[in-house]
Design an enzyme around this catalytic site. Structure first.
Site, PDB file in Angstrom:
ATOM      1  N   LEU A 268       0.812  -1.218   0.000  1.00  0.00           N
ATOM      2  CA  LEU A 268       0.000   0.000   0.000  1.00  0.00           C
ATOM      3  C   LEU A 268       0.843   1.264   0.000  1.00  0.00           C
ATOM      4  O   LEU A 268       0.416   2.314  -0.470  1.00  0.00           O
ATOM      5  CB  LEU A 268      -0.902   0.017   1.239  1.00  0.00           C
ATOM      6  CG  LEU A 268      -1.945  -1.101   1.337  1.00  0.00           C
ATOM      7  CD1 LEU A 268      -2.659  -1.041   2.680  1.00  0.00           C
ATOM      8  CD2 LEU A 268      -2.940  -1.011   0.197  1.00  0.00           C
ATOM      9  N   GLY A 269       2.054   1.202   0.532  1.00  0.00           N
ATOM     10  CA  GLY A 269       2.903   2.377   0.600  1.00  0.00           C
ATOM     11  C   GLY A 269       4.119   2.091   1.450  1.00  0.00           C
ATOM     12  O   GLY A 269       4.322   0.975   1.945  1.00  0.00           O
ATOM     13  N   ALA A 270       4.978   3.099   1.594  1.00  0.00           N
ATOM     14  CA  ALA A 270       6.210   2.939   2.357  1.00  0.00           C
ATOM     15  C   ALA A 270       6.598   4.278   2.955  1.00  0.00           C
ATOM     16  O   ALA A 270       6.167   5.340   2.509  1.00  0.00           O
ATOM     17  CB  ALA A 270       7.323   2.394   1.471  1.00  0.00           C
ATOM     18  N   GLY A 271       7.438   4.209   4.000  1.00  0.00           N
ATOM     19  CA  GLY A 271       7.950   5.406   4.645  1.00  0.00           C
ATOM     20  C   GLY A 271       9.265   5.097   5.298  1.00  0.00           C
ATOM     21  O   GLY A 271       9.891   4.062   5.021  1.00  0.00           O
ATOM     22  N   GLY A 272       9.701   6.006   6.202  1.00  0.00           N
ATOM     23  CA  GLY A 272      10.976   5.791   6.862  1.00  0.00           C
ATOM     24  C   GLY A 272      10.979   4.546   7.726  1.00  0.00           C
ATOM     25  O   GLY A 272      12.020   3.968   7.999  1.00  0.00           O
ATOM     26  N   PHE A 273       9.797   4.109   8.155  1.00  0.00           N
ATOM     27  CA  PHE A 273       9.689   2.939   9.026  1.00  0.00           C
ATOM     28  C   PHE A 273       9.773   1.625   8.273  1.00  0.00           C
ATOM     29  O   PHE A 273      10.076   0.590   8.815  1.00  0.00           O
ATOM     30  CB  PHE A 273       8.338   2.971   9.757  1.00  0.00           C
ATOM     31  CG  PHE A 273       7.174   3.055   8.813  1.00  0.00           C
ATOM     32  CD1 PHE A 273       6.654   1.927   8.225  1.00  0.00           C
ATOM     33  CD2 PHE A 273       6.624   4.282   8.489  1.00  0.00           C
ATOM     34  CE1 PHE A 273       5.591   2.002   7.346  1.00  0.00           C
ATOM     35  CE2 PHE A 273       5.559   4.369   7.612  1.00  0.00           C
ATOM     36  CZ  PHE A 273       5.051   3.239   7.033  1.00  0.00           C
ATOM     37  N   GLY A 274       9.459   1.647   6.970  1.00  0.00           N
ATOM     38  CA  GLY A 274       9.364   0.420   6.191  1.00  0.00           C
ATOM     39  C   GLY A 274       8.174   0.468   5.255  1.00  0.00           C
ATOM     40  O   GLY A 274       7.869   1.522   4.690  1.00  0.00           O
TER      41      GLY A 274
ATOM     42  N   LYS B 288       1.876  -3.098   8.961  1.00  0.00           N
ATOM     43  CA  LYS B 288       3.008  -2.167   8.973  1.00  0.00           C
ATOM     44  C   LYS B 288       4.253  -2.953   9.353  1.00  0.00           C
ATOM     45  O   LYS B 288       4.405  -3.415  10.486  1.00  0.00           O
ATOM     46  CB  LYS B 288       2.737  -1.038   9.971  1.00  0.00           C
ATOM     47  CG  LYS B 288       3.842  -0.003  10.058  1.00  0.00           C
ATOM     48  CD  LYS B 288       3.436   1.103  11.026  1.00  0.00           C
ATOM     49  CE  LYS B 288       4.523   2.145  11.169  1.00  0.00           C
ATOM     50  NZ  LYS B 288       4.138   3.215  12.116  1.00  0.00           N
TER      51      LYS B 288
ATOM     52  N   ASP C  81       3.595  14.155  15.202  1.00  0.00           N
ATOM     53  CA  ASP C  81       3.849  13.973  13.770  1.00  0.00           C
ATOM     54  C   ASP C  81       2.549  14.015  12.981  1.00  0.00           C
ATOM     55  O   ASP C  81       2.308  13.190  12.099  1.00  0.00           O
ATOM     56  CB  ASP C  81       4.586  12.645  13.531  1.00  0.00           C
ATOM     57  CG  ASP C  81       5.293  12.622  12.172  1.00  0.00           C
ATOM     58  OD1 ASP C  81       5.491  13.714  11.590  1.00  0.00           O
ATOM     59  OD2 ASP C  81       5.624  11.534  11.687  1.00  0.00           O
TER      60      ASP C  81
END
Length: 832
Positions: free
Chosen positions: A528-534, A550, A647
């Site tokens: 579905l998506g990604a970020g700094g966490f994974g 997640k 955040d």
């Protein structure tokens, strides 16, 4: 003044005091119920008396919960004929049974229309069920009339919905006109007895939402209403009547009601005495597919709100208007392909699973046929377009057949019935091929595999039992790998409570194999998506429940501290505007959080995309703004823990199927003590463009830090533009906040409004939101409002204070002589 006169005056005032709170047990011909009197049921569950709804000054006779603090009215007698002052009274009289009088005591405003043979031998009594009954005042106490036969906008336990076939009496509820007027509104909830009887909500006389047909366990359109240990449903369908009634196991201690409001929404809720609020168990319509006939005839509505392609034609049908269908307008429905006959050799049925079966007022029903016999019955009649079981059990019971268009079919994610749609031989072969219909050889292979699988399961059970008996216990890797001391909980009184949360069953642990299977081994197609966490993956559990996983990357900027923080925090939070966590998985070097699946992605997917933001009109955006504000207020004030999110940004606001916002990502959140207002950190983390100046520059954060972030987010929702990196040729020396501030000072603030909104928004409301945003982003934290104040500003039209100069008016290098090198200083900024 003589002592006698003083005594008389004293007695008069005592009489008035007693009269104002006078409570009686029954209403008799000699003892009417006057405005100010209260009739209380024997168990003190319900009360009857005169009341004024909302801001109205009119008086009505109603029944409400006696022990619920906020007066909750469940039945109204004279709903269309109010008393305009406090002269009214309710009496028992021979020419109408129960009557309500106003000033004119000769002509009643309302009557129960019961002629009593012995008017002086009757009484009215309020039961603990909430039912006002008129009884013969004798040994038998026969019921002459009861209020439950004439519901208002509320269904209570033991109240019927349906039709008495003998007397013609119909039991149904109708909405109020408004919160200030209990008069008969334009929405009704009733049973349609034609064909295969079904429960339907009507609005303005047309079907609005369909609860569906009775399956023996529940109504097909209300999957969550199956019997449980609290509620029991009793459905009657015979020559005397057709009705549905539900009851509760302990009506005196469990307060529950089903309310039809003036907007056309029906909801069942129960009273939570500890929280002093009504908890909604289910409501409808909620999803777009809930609305009656959304996709037109001969189609199926299956929710897919991201792609907006929920409408599909049933097998053997094609769009009636391909052009409208291409534009995502499926209201015209589908038709049979020209020249295609379903009455020939080789025709058959395609099975559609987990659906609310079509509108059944013209359907044929035979409860004596099995599902197999039902198929043969439909196959022999060329006009039969589909069939289904009439009830739910193993294999289904009864038979329903359709001979006209199939209207209002929809798919559920984890429940529903099977619908068999008739198609010709060509389409039947196509579906058989695509669904892998087994041949004889394939069936033989399946049988062999089944036998082998049976022996494997037996061996596995034997091994598990033996392993348990040997006392082998799998260690809790989470406890051994997560450090006990975390900077995210420093100076917090909640440490012990949070650690106990992790070790309790409050948050379930998922096996890695289950999560891997649900996400198709973390397939790229499920990402579905990604970020700094994974990365985040969509998954479907074996029971059909959709989840979001997640998965913390091994190289993530968000480490085990943030992971532990998010698990501990969000496990304790329950609010409709916060994403719900279902569990976690800590196994084989994997750290994962399992959330409810929110289908509409995040807010930034809409507002920062030229195409997608046109899907959000102003009304939807305003509801999103209010929902975010309610979620933050819950974190700051109403949750068990006082939490600063730290955040808050568009990508951390998810939108559910109905575009309700849900705040997510609590990896950087902090817990405060109940008396703590501010804290300091030497590790500044967050997202540039959303951080308040005191946090970015000094490491100081408080509830006002989230207020600042909310102000930025509010401006982004209104404008459809990002604060970070914003540039405008007309104002080259400002970011988005600075641009809005300049426009505000020039009385041109509406120029910032997203152009895709056109002129559909309310100018005053948008200007008010811009002013609220500017108040939230003021330089000094003490000048910013609290979130409770923000919600008050959003919900009323009271005058607002003028905003001061915002923080972070960033200058572009070389645009002015008074540039400063001290615009923003951050100890550590981690973009996420």
């Amino acid at each position: 003044m003589s002592s006698t006169e003083k005594s008389l005056i004293t007695k008069f005032f005592i009489f008035l005091l007693i009269r104002s709170c006078f409570s009686i047990d029954t209403i008799t011909p000699n003892q009417p119920l006057r405005d100010g009197d209260i009739l209380v049921s024997s168990g003190k569950v319900f009360a009857l008396g005169f009341f004024s709804p909302g801001n109205s000054g009119n008086r009505y006779v109603g029944v409400w919960y006696y022990q619920v603090p906020n007066q909750t009215v469940v039945w109204v007698a004279n709903r269309d004929h109010p008393v305009d002052d406090r002269s009214g009274f309710l009496a028992v009289q021979g020419d109408g049974g129960l009557v309500v009088y106003g000033k004119d005591q000769k002509v009643p405003l309302w009557s129960s229309n019961v002629t009593l043979s012995s008017p002086n031998n009757s009484l009215a009594k309020l039961l603990d069920s909430g039912n006002l009954v008129l009884l013969e005042n004798g040994v038998s106490q026969n019921v002459l009339w009861e209020g439950f036969n004439y519901p208002s906008n509320t269904f209570l336990p033991f109240m019927k919905v349906g039709v008495n076939r003998q007397s013609g009496i119909e039991w149904y509820c109708t909405s109020w006109k408004s919160q200030d007027d209990p008069g008969t509104g334009n929405c009704s909830y009733r049973i349609d007895p034609r064909g295969f009887p079904q429960l339907i909500l009507y609005k303005d006389g047309a079907p609005w939402w369909r609860a569906g047909t009775w399956t023996g366990q529940r109504f097909s359109g209300v999957p969550v209403s199956s019997p449980n240990f609290i509620f029991n449903s009793n459905f009657v369908n015979n020559q005397d009547e057709i009705s549905i009634m539900y009851d509760v196991t302990n009506a005196s201690s469990i307060y529950t009601r089903t309310v039809l409001d003036e907007t056309g929404t029906i909801a069942r809720s129960t009273w939570n005495g500890d929280a002093q609020e009504w908890n909604v168990l289910w409501s409808a319509p909620v999803e777009r597919c809930d609305y009656y006939g959304r996709c037109g005839p001969n189609s199926n509505c299956a929710p897919d709100y991201v792609a907006s392609t929920e409408c599909t034609c049933l097998p053997g049908f094609v769009p009636k208007s391909p052009a409208d269908w291409y534009l995502r307008d499926g209201s015209g429905g589908c038709i049979r392909e020209k020249g295609v006959s379903i009455c020939g050799n080789g025709d058959g049925f395609v099975k559609i699973v987990r659906v609310k079966i079509p509108e059944s007022s013209t359907a044929s029903v035979n409860m004596n046929l099995s599902l197999k016999a039902c198929e043969q019955e439909c196959w022999r009649n060329c006009s039969c377009t589909a069939y289904s079981a009439a009830g739910e059990n193993k294999g289904g019971i009864g038979c329903v057949t359709w001979h006209e268009d199939l209207m209002d079919t929809r798919t559920f994610s984890s429940s529903g019935q099977d619908l068999y749609v008739r198609v010709n031989a060509t389409i039947l072969a196509q579906y058989a091929k695509s669904n892998g219909s087994p041949t004889k050889k394939a069936k033989l292979a399946i049988s062999i595999v089944s036998v082998l699988l049976f022996f494997f399961v037996v061996f596995l059970v034997y091994w598990l039992v033996k392993r348990k008996l040997t006392g082998k216990k799998r260690p809790n890797k989470f406890e051994s790998r997560v450090p006990t001391g975390s900077m995210y909980f420093e100076k917090s009184t909640a440490d012990l409570d949070d650690q106990s949360t992790m070790n309790s069953s409050e948050l379930p642990f998922f096996d890695l194999r289950i999560i891997s299977a649900a996400t198709n081994n973390f397939s790229a197609s499920n990402k579905l998506g990604a970020g700094g966490f994974g990365s985040v993956y969509k998954g479907v559990l074996s029971n059909g429940k959709e989840i979001a996983v997640k998965r913390l990357s091994k190289h993530s900027g968000q480490g085990i501290e943030e992971f532990k923080n998010e698990v501990m925090l969000i496990a304790k939070l329950q609010h409709r505007n916060l994403v719900k966590i279902l569990g976690c998985c800590v196994q084989d070097e994997e750290n994962m959080l399992i959330y409810e699946y929110v289908p509409n992605k995040s807010l930034d997917y809409f507002i920062f995309n030229e195409t997608n933001r046109a899907l959000l009109d102003w009304k939807t955006r305003f509801e999103i703004i209010c929902g975010i504000a309610r979620g933050i207020l819950y974190l700051h004030q109403d949750s068990r823990l006082r939490i600063i999110h730290r955040d808050l940004k568009a990508s951390n606001v998810l939108l559910d199927a109905s575009l309700n916002p849900k705040i997510a990502d609590f990896g950087l959140a902090r817990i405060f003590r109940g008396d703590q207002n501010e804290a300091n950190t030497n590790r500044v983390v967050g997202t540039y463009g959303y951080m308040s100046p005191e946090y970015a520059m000094e490491g100081l954060f408080s509830v006002k830090s989230d207020v600042y972030s909310f102000g930025i987010l509010l401006l982004e929702i209104i404008s459809g533009r990002k604060n970070s990196g914003y540039y405008d040729e007309s104002y080259p020396d400002s970011n988005l906040v600075g641009h809005v501030w300049s426009l505000w000072r020039e009385d041109h603030a509406l120029e910032i409004v997203d152009s895709t909104l056109g002129d559909s928004f309310q100018f005053d409301e948008v200007l008010r939101c811009i002013q609220i945003a500017l108040l939230c982003v003021q330089d000094f934290p003490t000048e910013r409002p609290t979130m409770s104040a923000v919600l008050g500003m959003l919900s009323n039209d009271a005058a607002l204070p003028p905003p001061g100069k915002p923080a972070f008016l960033v200058k572009k290098a070389g645009t002015s002589e008074d540039n400063s090198i001290n615009n923003v200083t951050c100890t550590i900024v981690r973009a996420r």
